[in-house]
Design a protein around this motif. Structure first.
Motif, PDB file in Angstrom:
ATOM      1  N   GLU A  12      59.655  67.767  15.466  1.00 20.82           N
ATOM      2  CA  GLU A  12      60.159  68.879  16.277  1.00 20.82           C
ATOM      3  C   GLU A  12      61.607  69.202  15.933  1.00 20.82           C
ATOM      4  O   GLU A  12      61.986  70.364  15.796  1.00 20.82           O
ATOM      5  N   GLU A  13      62.438  68.148  15.786  1.00 22.06           N
ATOM      6  CA  GLU A  13      63.841  68.358  15.444  1.00 22.06           C
ATOM      7  C   GLU A  13      63.968  68.990  14.060  1.00 22.06           C
ATOM      8  O   GLU A  13      64.812  69.867  13.850  1.00 22.06           O
ATOM      9  N   ARG A  14      63.123  68.551  13.123  1.00 20.52           N
ATOM     10  CA  ARG A  14      63.170  69.122  11.786  1.00 20.52           C
ATOM     11  C   ARG A  14      62.801  70.604  11.813  1.00 20.52           C
ATOM     12  O   ARG A  14      63.475  71.449  11.225  1.00 20.52           O
ATOM     13  N   ASP A  15      61.711  70.930  12.523  1.00 18.19           N
ATOM     14  CA  ASP A  15      61.280  72.324  12.616  1.00 18.19           C
ATOM     15  C   ASP A  15      62.347  73.181  13.292  1.00 18.19           C
ATOM     16  O   ASP A  15      62.577  74.335  12.903  1.00 18.19           O
ATOM     17  N   ARG A  16      62.984  72.608  14.318  1.00 18.73           N
ATOM     18  CA  ARG A  16      64.037  73.345  15.019  1.00 18.73           C
ATOM     19  C   ARG A  16      65.214  73.618  14.087  1.00 18.73           C
ATOM     20  O   ARG A  16      65.794  74.697  14.085  1.00 18.73           O
ATOM     21  N   ALA A  75      56.340  91.875  19.415  1.00 16.83           N
ATOM     22  CA  ALA A  75      57.045  91.307  18.266  1.00 16.83           C
ATOM     23  C   ALA A  75      56.581  89.883  18.002  1.00 16.83           C
ATOM     24  O   ALA A  75      56.354  89.494  16.848  1.00 16.83           O
ATOM     25  N   LEU A  76      56.410  89.095  19.054  1.00 14.12           N
ATOM     26  CA  LEU A  76      55.919  87.719  18.886  1.00 14.12           C
ATOM     27  C   LEU A  76      54.500  87.716  18.335  1.00 14.12           C
ATOM     28  O   LEU A  76      54.174  86.963  17.417  1.00 14.12           O
ATOM     29  N   HIS A  77      53.658  88.568  18.908  1.00 14.79           N
ATOM     30  CA  HIS A  77      52.249  88.599  18.514  1.00 14.79           C
ATOM     31  C   HIS A  77      52.085  89.023  17.058  1.00 14.79           C
ATOM     32  O   HIS A  77      51.173  88.566  16.364  1.00 14.79           O
ATOM     33  N   GLN A  78      52.988  89.887  16.570  1.00 17.36           N
ATOM     34  CA  GLN A  78      52.836  90.456  15.235  1.00 17.36           C
ATOM     35  C   GLN A  78      53.258  89.504  14.117  1.00 17.36           C
ATOM     36  O   GLN A  78      52.824  89.657  12.979  1.00 17.36           O
ATOM     37  N   LEU A  79      54.083  88.504  14.420  1.00 17.75           N
ATOM     38  CA  LEU A  79      54.594  87.614  13.378  1.00 17.75           C
ATOM     39  C   LEU A  79      53.543  86.599  12.933  1.00 17.75           C
ATOM     40  O   LEU A  79      52.911  85.937  13.757  1.00 17.75           O
ATOM     41  N   GLY A  80      53.382  86.476  11.611  1.00 15.81           N
ATOM     42  CA  GLY A  80      52.505  85.457  11.059  1.00 15.81           C
ATOM     43  C   GLY A  80      53.307  84.208  10.721  1.00 15.81           C
ATOM     44  O   GLY A  80      54.535  84.183  10.830  1.00 15.81           O
ATOM     45  N   PRO A  81      52.652  83.112  10.308  1.00 11.34           N
ATOM     46  CA  PRO A  81      53.352  81.871   9.971  1.00 11.34           C
ATOM     47  C   PRO A  81      54.463  82.104   8.940  1.00 11.34           C
ATOM     48  O   PRO A  81      54.239  82.739   7.907  1.00 11.34           O
ATOM     49  N   GLY A  82      55.651  81.617   9.243  1.00 12.16           N
ATOM     50  CA  GLY A  82      56.782  81.719   8.333  1.00 12.16           C
ATOM     51  C   GLY A  82      57.462  83.073   8.305  1.00 12.16           C
ATOM     52  O   GLY A  82      58.459  83.255   7.598  1.00 12.16           O
ATOM     53  N   ALA A 101      72.869  93.732  27.000  1.00 12.63           N
ATOM     54  CA  ALA A 101      72.370  94.174  25.698  1.00 12.63           C
ATOM     55  C   ALA A 101      72.517  93.041  24.689  1.00 12.63           C
ATOM     56  O   ALA A 101      73.578  92.440  24.576  1.00 12.63           O
ATOM     57  N   THR A 102      71.446  92.736  23.980  1.00 11.76           N
ATOM     58  CA  THR A 102      71.484  91.666  22.978  1.00 11.76           C
ATOM     59  C   THR A 102      70.765  92.101  21.715  1.00 11.76           C
ATOM     60  O   THR A 102      70.037  93.105  21.702  1.00 11.76           O
ATOM     61  N   GLN A 103      70.981  91.332  20.674  1.00 10.01           N
ATOM     62  CA  GLN A 103      70.184  91.443  19.463  1.00 10.01           C
ATOM     63  C   GLN A 103      69.506  90.088  19.241  1.00 10.01           C
ATOM     64  O   GLN A 103      70.170  89.054  19.290  1.00 10.01           O
ATOM     65  N   ILE A 104      68.204  90.131  19.019  1.00  9.06           N
ATOM     66  CA  ILE A 104      67.430  88.889  18.905  1.00  9.06           C
ATOM     67  C   ILE A 104      66.742  88.825  17.549  1.00  9.06           C
ATOM     68  O   ILE A 104      66.077  89.789  17.138  1.00  9.06           O
ATOM     69  N   SER A 105      66.917  87.701  16.864  1.00  6.91           N
ATOM     70  CA  SER A 105      66.176  87.425  15.637  1.00  6.91           C
ATOM     71  C   SER A 105      65.131  86.361  15.956  1.00  6.91           C
ATOM     72  O   SER A 105      65.409  85.397  16.678  1.00  6.91           O
ATOM     73  N   ILE A 106      63.910  86.559  15.434  1.00  5.36           N
ATOM     74  CA  ILE A 106      62.798  85.652  15.717  1.00  5.36           C
ATOM     75  C   ILE A 106      62.244  85.083  14.411  1.00  5.36           C
ATOM     76  O   ILE A 106      61.947  85.846  13.489  1.00  5.36           O
ATOM     77  N   ASN A 107      62.123  83.777  14.342  1.00  5.92           N
ATOM     78  CA  ASN A 107      61.428  83.111  13.235  1.00  5.92           C
ATOM     79  C   ASN A 107      60.194  82.421  13.800  1.00  5.92           C
ATOM     80  O   ASN A 107      60.265  81.779  14.847  1.00  5.92           O
ATOM     81  N   ARG A 108      59.062  82.538  13.089  1.00  9.08           N
ATOM     82  CA  ARG A 108      57.877  81.788  13.501  1.00  9.08           C
ATOM     83  C   ARG A 108      57.732  80.581  12.582  1.00  9.08           C
ATOM     84  O   ARG A 108      58.021  80.641  11.383  1.00  9.08           O
ATOM     85  N   SER A 109      57.275  79.479  13.148  1.00  4.76           N
ATOM     86  CA  SER A 109      57.095  78.250  12.364  1.00  4.76           C
ATOM     87  C   SER A 109      56.133  78.488  11.205  1.00  4.76           C
ATOM     88  O   SER A 109      55.262  79.355  11.253  1.00  4.76           O
ATOM     89  N   VAL A 110      56.292  77.681  10.170  1.00  4.32           N
ATOM     90  CA  VAL A 110      55.525  77.877   8.941  1.00  4.32           C
ATOM     91  C   VAL A 110      54.057  77.477   9.104  1.00  4.32           C
ATOM     92  O   VAL A 110      53.160  78.103   8.556  1.00  4.32           O
ATOM     93  N   LEU A 111      53.787  76.439   9.871  1.00  8.11           N
ATOM     94  CA  LEU A 111      52.427  75.894   9.970  1.00  8.11           C
ATOM     95  C   LEU A 111      51.497  76.854  10.706  1.00  8.11           C
ATOM     96  O   LEU A 111      51.828  77.373  11.780  1.00  8.11           O
ATOM     97  N   GLN A 112      50.313  77.074  10.120  1.00  5.89           N
ATOM     98  CA  GLN A 112      49.331  77.982  10.708  1.00  5.89           C
ATOM     99  C   GLN A 112      48.836  77.464  12.052  1.00  5.89           C
ATOM    100  O   GLN A 112      48.650  78.236  13.001  1.00  5.89           O
ATOM    101  N   GLU A 113      48.620  76.143  12.145  1.00  3.57           N
ATOM    102  CA  GLU A 113      48.007  75.577  13.353  1.00  3.57           C
ATOM    103  C   GLU A 113      48.989  75.437  14.507  1.00  3.57           C
ATOM    104  O   GLU A 113      48.597  75.134  15.639  1.00  3.57           O
TER     105      GLU A 113
END
Length: 565
Positions: A12-16, A75-82, A101-113
């Motif tokens: 978890e720490e590594r992925d974070r 935006a969350l739903h549309q992102l695929g792995p990585g 007012a904010t600006q948000i960047s989103i990364n999704r984890s690489v693993l499909q599962e």
């Protein structure tokens, strides 16, 4: 067992670490696949008034402003792995309900599962500053209006072309809101429209390059590599979530390619405005699929030349008609003056033609023709009972046109002492870009004996600067504040503020669109000086001679009743 738990925490720490690598943010958050917060750190207390422990396990929607919840979910739903999405403008709400007012960047984890999302949240520009001079987005879809879209999309397209990227405009039409309400009910229909708005924002060049043009009509400016078919598919998928297939949704689309090297940057905004206008009026049926931007430009030019010839013919052959609507003293309903209103032979509204005349810079010819008609009316009334006062509209563009002002002056001088019977209403259908020059023009009109009125006060962001720099005699309060003044404390407070300001400056006030007796009573109690609207009289082609005023006591003695057409 302990070793397994330790390895899990280490993973978890590594992925974070990977998820937040190089992030420069005020708040960092980690969400699970359901959009719930599983870890948070940063300026939570100062920004949101909350600590990390109180957020763990809560849906991220708890801290997102209602208007942006659907955008965040989509935006969350549309992102695929990585995959990642950068600098998305999202408004958050703190524990006091205050918007941030904010600006948000989103990364999704690489693993499909494993569905884990890493959010980097940075405080953005102040909301008030960000929206100065622009209208608020549509309440349901969150999309900007067509005029604002044309401007912002033009800038986005020009930037893309300068960077060597292709750009497209895709227009989509679905069934109108009444049909959606029938099919889904009003609540689910609004939810569907909100999802459509979110999808269009996510496919747009930037978040202001998507628009809700009219009922059931949308547009999005996007990069060429963002295939228009994928946008249509995304909207169709939204429909399926609500058990509506493409046929039930009545989905149709048109795409215009804007990356032709022969297309001049200066023509981009004209093409966008033209195509959006045609689409707004007649839908996708009015546009040809696959037609290039240059072909639309040639078509637009031909139509514009035809309209110019037709407009000038109407003006110079005196085929326009004038109507007159009374403006009355609220105290006793006696007529103060009449506003001169433009009408065309076929009975259509002049609004679009006036806008067109401003766009092609012949509005001064139209204003002069109306003024000539008003001058004739005043001259013909000489020697008749009463003093006829008429107010003519003068576009901001005409006010700043030296040639027009000289011709107006020559026309007004023929009236002699009666020129004070001609009142000037400055309209804001086109913005006054040079207030110093406008102030000199207003002074010139007033020194000639004309009273000057500032029309539609409160309708635009520039009203207060106008009042600050223009020495006017009247202010006409926009009808949007009058229609609901008896029901809305907000509208009443705004009108009271305008009245207080005008009294301090010695300016008389006019309320427009007065249609009901309770509105009249409310406005009179507030101290508005004059009123205009169907309650006092509709526009007519001929002004009847003024009837002698009879006071209320005399009317009661004779047994008559007040009647107002």
């Amino acid at each position: 067992m302990l070793a397994s738990q330790g390895q899990h925490r280490l993973r978890e720490e590594r992925d974070r670490f990977v998820g937040f690598a190089f992030a420069h943010a005020d708040i960092l958050m980690e969400l699970d696949g359901d959009g719930r917060i599983r870890w948070a750190d940063g300026a939570l207390r100062s920004m949101l008034g909350l600590d990390a422990d109180s957020l763990i396990g809560q849906p991220v929607a708890r801290i997102v402003a209602p208007g942006d919840v659907m955008l965040m979910k989509s935006a969350l739903h549309q992102l695929g792995p990585g995959q990642r999405r950068r600098d998305m403008p999202i408004v958050l709400q703190n524990d006091q309900g205050i918007s941030i007012a904010t600006q948000i960047s989103i990364n999704r984890s690489v693993l499909q599962e494993v569905q884990v999302y890493f959010l980097s949240i940075t405080i953005g520009p102040d909301i008030g500053a960000r929206k100065t001079g622009t209208s608020a987005p549509d309440r349901v879809t969150g999309l900007v209006e067509a005029a604002q879209f044309t401007h912002s999309a033009t800038e986005a397209v020009r930037t893309a072309r300068a960077a060597g990227k292709s750009a497209c405009l895709t227009l989509l039409e679905i069934c109108e809101s009444a049909e959606l309400d029938r099919l889904l009910g009003s609540e689910r229909a609004e939810s569907l429209l909100s999802e459509i708005g979110a999808q269009l924002k996510l496919h747009a060049m930037d978040y202001n390059s998507a628009t809700h043009i009219a009922d059931g009509k949308f547009g999005v400016a996007h990069f060429g590599e963002e295939n228009s078919a994928s946008i249509v598919a995304a909207i169709a998928e939204v429909g399926r979530h609500y058990d509506l297939d493409a046929e039930a949704l009545n989905l149709s689309d048109r795409t215009i390619v804007l990356h032709d090297p022969a297309l001049a940057d200066d023509d981009v905004e004209s093409i966008l405005a033209y195509v959006v206008g045609r689409f707004s009026s007649d839908g996708t049926a009015s546009l040809t699929q696959g037609m290039s931007a240059n072909e639309y430009l040639r078509k637009m030019t031909a139509e514009t030349l035809s309209r110019v010839v037709s407009m000038r013919d109407l003006i110079h052959t005196h085929k326009i008609a004038l109507h007159f609507q009374p403006i009355v003293h609220l105290a006793d309903r006696s007529v103060h003056h009449h506003e001169v209103l433009l009408r065309f032979p076929d009975g259509r509204s002049p609004f679009e033609d006036v806008k067109f005349a401003e766009e092609i810079n012949i509005i001064h010819e139209l204003d002069l023709a109306v003024t000539q008609g008003a001058v004739r009316q005043i001259s013909d009334s000489a020697g008749k009972a009463g003093t006829l006062q008429l107010a003519v509209n003068m576009s901001a563009r005409s006010l700043l046109n030296d040639t027009f002002l000289t011709m107006f002056e020559q026309l007004a001088q023929r009236m002699g002492p009666r020129r004070s019977q001609l009142i000037i209403e400055i309209t804001e259908s086109a913005k006054l870009d040079d207030l110093a020059k406008a102030a000199r023009a207003v002074d010139r009109l007033r020194s000639g004996g004309h009273s000057v009125c500032l029309d539609d006060f409160g309708a635009g962001a520039s009203s207060l600067p106008y009042l600050q720099q223009l020495m006017v005699d009247f202010v006409k309060i926009d009808g949007v504040y009058i229609r609901s003044i008896t029901e809305s404390l907000r509208e009443r407070a705004i009108v009271q503020g305008v009245l207080t300001t005008c009294r301090c400056l010695g300016i008389k006030t006019v309320a427009e669109m007065v249609e009901k007796e309770d509105q009249h009573k409310c406005l009179a109690e507030l101290g508005v000086d004059l009123g205009q609207g169907w309650l006092y009289g509709r526009p007519v082609s001929e002004i009847k001679p003024a009837r002698p005023q009879v006071n209320a006591k005399a009317r009661r003695r004779s047994g008559t009743q007040d009647q107002w057409s």
